[in-house]
Design a protein around this motif. Structure first.
Motif, short mmCIF file in Angstrom:
data_model
loop_
_atom_site.label_atom_id
_atom_site.label_comp_id
_atom_site.label_asym_id
_atom_site.label_seq_id
_atom_site.Cartn_x
_atom_site.Cartn_y
_atom_site.Cartn_z
N LYS A 21 -26.23 31.09 100.17
CA LYS A 21 -27.62 31.49 99.93
C LYS A 21 -27.87 32.91 100.42
N VAL A 22 -27.35 33.25 101.60
CA VAL A 22 -27.52 34.60 102.14
C VAL A 22 -26.84 35.61 101.23
N LEU A 23 -25.64 35.29 100.76
CA LEU A 23 -24.91 36.18 99.85
C LEU A 23 -25.67 36.35 98.53
N GLY A 24 -26.25 35.25 98.03
CA GLY A 24 -27.02 35.30 96.79
C GLY A 24 -28.26 36.16 96.93
N VAL A 25 -28.98 36.02 98.05
CA VAL A 25 -30.17 36.83 98.29
C VAL A 25 -29.80 38.30 98.42
N PHE A 26 -28.71 38.60 99.11
CA PHE A 26 -28.25 39.98 99.27
C PHE A 26 -27.90 40.60 97.91
N LEU A 27 -27.17 39.86 97.08
CA LEU A 27 -26.81 40.37 95.75
C LEU A 27 -28.05 40.55 94.88
N LEU A 28 -29.00 39.64 94.99
CA LEU A 28 -30.24 39.75 94.22
C LEU A 28 -31.02 41.00 94.62
N LEU A 29 -31.13 41.27 95.92
CA LEU A 29 -31.82 42.47 96.38
C LEU A 29 -31.08 43.74 95.95
N ASN A 42 -23.01 26.36 102.68
CA ASN A 42 -24.14 26.46 101.75
C ASN A 42 -25.10 27.56 102.19
N LYS A 43 -25.30 27.74 103.51
CA LYS A 43 -26.20 28.75 104.04
C LYS A 43 -25.63 30.16 103.78
N LYS A 44 -24.31 30.32 103.92
CA LYS A 44 -23.67 31.62 103.66
C LYS A 44 -23.79 31.99 102.19
#
Length: 116
Positions: A6-14, A2-4
């Protein structure tokens, strides 16, 4: 896991927000003048450059012209006796058959047509 995610989602959003919210470059042709003297008439919306006038833009460039007149109402740049005149990219070229005493080149900034 779940943490990975979220990190992937934040990276794609940025990454995506950078391309969505970035300023686009304008396609306007910026004219960069250099001259010894400049006079501006605000009522007629004209600017006259005199004395070793040089211009650089995406469409044309030249050096050491005697005089350049820019009319903002007709979007015309009149160039008198330029040296090292180079056509980089214009949409149209009109060549007049007669040789005049003034040797004027007219560039329309709106239609990007050059007449000689």
């Amino acid at each position: 896991m779940n943490k990975k995610l979220k990190v992937l989602g934040v990276f794609l959003l940025l990454l995506c927000s950078q391309s969505f919210f970035s300023q686009q470059q304008s396609d306007d042709d910026v004219l960069k003048f250099k001259s010894e003297n400049t006079s501006r008439n605000l009522q007629k919306k004209t600017t006259v450059f005199t004395g070793n006038v040089s211009l650089s833009s995406k469409a044309i460039s030249f050096e050491n012209a005697e005089k350049v007149s820019v009319d903002e109402t007709t979007n015309e740049v009149k160039i008198y006796k330029p040296k090292n005149f180079k056509i980089i990219h214009v949409d149209g070229l009109i060549k007049k058959g007669k040789k005049s005493d003034e040797d004027v080149i007219v560039y329309n900034t709106k239609t990007k047509i050059l007449s000689m």
